[in-house]
Design a protein around this motif. Structure first.
Motif: not given
Length: 311
Positions: A54-67
């Motif tokens: 996971p990661a985020n800034d003031a406007a966007v959040a992401i989650t990377k889910l990989i194998t």
């Protein structure tokens, strides 16, 4: 823009041109509002791993889910599979779903491009790429389009893989050739990218004194591409830089060489020209850039995609 955009591999690649992505990564490194917790790496039966990043800034959040399954290519399957989910921080709405392997390949190569912009003395090459898989192709494209490389030499465990990447390079207008001995080729190449499977040492020779080396294959403590004595030589005669502080416990090449990774400057130090970078840099000698990966790079890619969709 619609509430959620789903991009397949081709659309994800088109939304992430390498120069723009490198710029987005540089911008992220100047943003003190970015939060990136430690990634979760869950071992899977059979030797694979599940990554949750996971990661985020003031406007966007992401989650990377990989194998990641290292022996998949031998069975005709991608080594990396998965997705990146992009959310709006304020509303929690999903903004985009990106192809995980495509983002991984392109943001890793864009990080190398950014590092080379700051650290490489000879941008024109020749460039030696050791490892002709997905990362080899991505780095070829990134350094050709973003750094101006015109000549490339390709080394791989299999001649067919090397020849395929040589053909791709020539289709891009580059002068390209296969080399069967990567260690011997180091003497002629001031730009080097190692992107092997990192299951064993692949490089035993020393890079040139004026070389810029990007080592991207090893991203766990057990993985390795470069011989320990070579890494020790580079530490003694040149400048070592890691992508982020996560490398302190992930940079297999450097850890297995017994080096104090936590004392090394990061790419953020280089981009920000911090006192830590000023103390560490040497005017002469090779530069060894160790890249292990970080969810912040995926956040930068998401920001790049959203900016393009909005524009």
């Amino acid at each position: 823009m619609p509430p959620s955009t789903v991009l397949d591999a081709a659309a994800t690649a088109a939304a992430l041109p390498y120069p723009a992505l490198a710029d987005a990564i540089a911008s992220l490194l100047h943003d003190d509002g970015v939060t990136v917790p430690p990634r979760l790496v869950q071992p899977l039966p059979g030797g694979g791993s599940l990554f949750v990043m996971p990661a985020n800034d003031a406007a966007v959040a992401i989650t990377k889910l990989i194998t990641f399954v290292p022996d998949n290519p031998a069975h005709g399957r991608p080594a990396i599979q998965g997705d990146i989910v992009v959310f709006d921080v304020r509303t929690g709405t999903r903004r985009a779903l990106l192809d995980g392997p495509t983002v991984t390949a392109r943001r890793t190569a864009a990080v190398t491009l950014l590092a080379a912009r700051h650290l490489a003395r000879h941008r024109e090459g020749p460039l030696l790429i050791v490892g002709a898989g997905v990362q080899g192709r991505a780095h070829l494209e990134a350094l050709a389009t973003g750094l101006g490389v015109r000549a490339v030499r390709i080394a791989s465990r299999t001649a067919a893989s090397a020849d395929a990447l040589v053909a791709h390079a020539r289709a891009l207008g580059l002068h390209a050739q296969r080399v069967d001995d990567a260690n011997a080729a180091l003497a002629a190449c001031p730009l080097v990218v190692s992107c092997t499977s990192a299951q064993a040492v692949a490089l035993h020779a020393r890079p040139r004194a004026d070389a810029f080396v990007a080592a991207v294959g090893a991203f766990t403590p057990r993985m390795v591409e470069w011989a320990p004595d070579v890494c020790q030589h580079l530490a003694a005669t040149g400048t070592l830089v890691v992508d982020t502080r996560d490398a302190d416990h992930e940079a297999g090449d450097l850890l297995q060489a017994g080096l104090d990774v936590a004392a090394l400057p990061t790419l953020a130090d280089v981009v920000r020209n911090t006192p830590a970078w000023q103390r560490a840099r040497r005017p002469d000698g090779p530069v060894f850039f160790k890249s292990c990966g970080w969810a912040g790079w995926d956040l930068a890619a998401a920001r790049c995609v959203l900016a393009g969709l909005a524009g």
